[in-house]
Enzyme design. Sequence first.
Site, mmCIF file in Angstrom:
data_model
loop_
_atom_site.group_PDB
_atom_site.id
_atom_site.type_symbol
_atom_site.label_atom_id
_atom_site.label_comp_id
_atom_site.label_asym_id
_atom_site.label_seq_id
_atom_site.Cartn_x
_atom_site.Cartn_y
_atom_site.Cartn_z
ATOM 1 N N GLU A 157 0.734 -1.028 0.051
ATOM 2 C CA GLU A 157 -0.011 0.001 0.036
ATOM 3 C C GLU A 157 0.721 1.264 -0.041
ATOM 4 O OE1 GLU A 157 -3.700 -0.400 2.363
ATOM 5 O OE2 GLU A 157 -3.117 1.614 3.255
ATOM 6 N N ASP A 158 1.813 1.284 0.518
ATOM 7 C CA ASP A 158 2.649 2.590 0.985
ATOM 8 C C ASP A 158 3.974 2.647 0.469
ATOM 9 O OD1 ASP A 158 0.460 3.297 2.527
ATOM 10 O OD2 ASP A 158 1.310 2.873 4.297
#
Length: 180
Positions: free
Chosen positions: A66-67
Site C-alpha cells: 500500500e505505501d
Amino acid sequence: SGEALLSEIIKCSNFAAIKHKNQRRKDPESTPYINHPIGVAYILTNEGKITDLSVIQAALLHDTVEDTDTTLDEIKEQFGDEVAGLVDEVSDDKSLSKMERKNLQIKNAPHKSYKAKLIKLADKLYNLRDLKRATPEGWSEERVQEYFVFAFGVVAGLRGINDSMERELDKLFKERSISD
Ligand code: NDP
Ligand code: ZN
C-alpha cells in the site's frame, strides 16, 4: 523448526525495514515508519496470543504494498502465496480515492478471512493508541475523533475473533464515547 520460523520472521522484518526506510509516521516526532508494522506484529503475539507464522509475516509486511513500490508479485516470490494473499487482503486499492478506500474498508471488513481480520484488528489498535499518545501535525481534535469513528466502523466488521484485542479497542472507543 524454531530456527526456520525465526529466520522467516527476520527476513520479513529486514524486507519491511528496507522498503519503509525513507518513510515516517504522522506523529509530531516523525517516528520511523517501521515502528508501526513491528508494533502491529507485537500486538498480535503479545496481546492477541497469535503464533501463526503467516499472520506475523503478513503483519510485518502489511503496509509495504500500500505505501511503498513493493508489488504483490515480489511478496509472493519472497514469502509465498499465503503471505502474499494476506497482504493483498489488508491492502487498500490505491487507484481509488481516499474516501472510497475508507468506505470500502468498512464494507469489506466482515468478508475478510480470519487471519486478515486479526491483522486489521491489530493495525487499528496500534493506530488508535498512536493517535491517543500524540496528535499528528496539522490534525484537529475533530479529525482525530473522525478517525476513531471510522475505525469503530471497520472494527464492527472484525468482531468475535480475538477477545483481548477487541477489549482493548473497546476501552479506546468508550473513552471517546463512541458506540452504535
Ligand atoms: P488518514 O486520515 O486516514 O490517516 C490515518 C492513517 O495514517 C492511518 O490509517 C495510518 O495508516 C497512518 N498513520 C501514520 N501515522 C499515524 C499516526 N501517528 N497515528 C495514526 N495513524 C497514522 O489518511 P490521510 O492522511 O490519507 O487522509 C485521508 C482522509 O482524511 C480523507 O478521507 C479525508 O476525508 C480525511 N481528512 C479529514 C480532515 C479533517 O480535518 N477532518 C482533513 C483532511 C483529510 P497505516 O496503518 O496504513 O499506516
Ligand atoms: Zn498499518
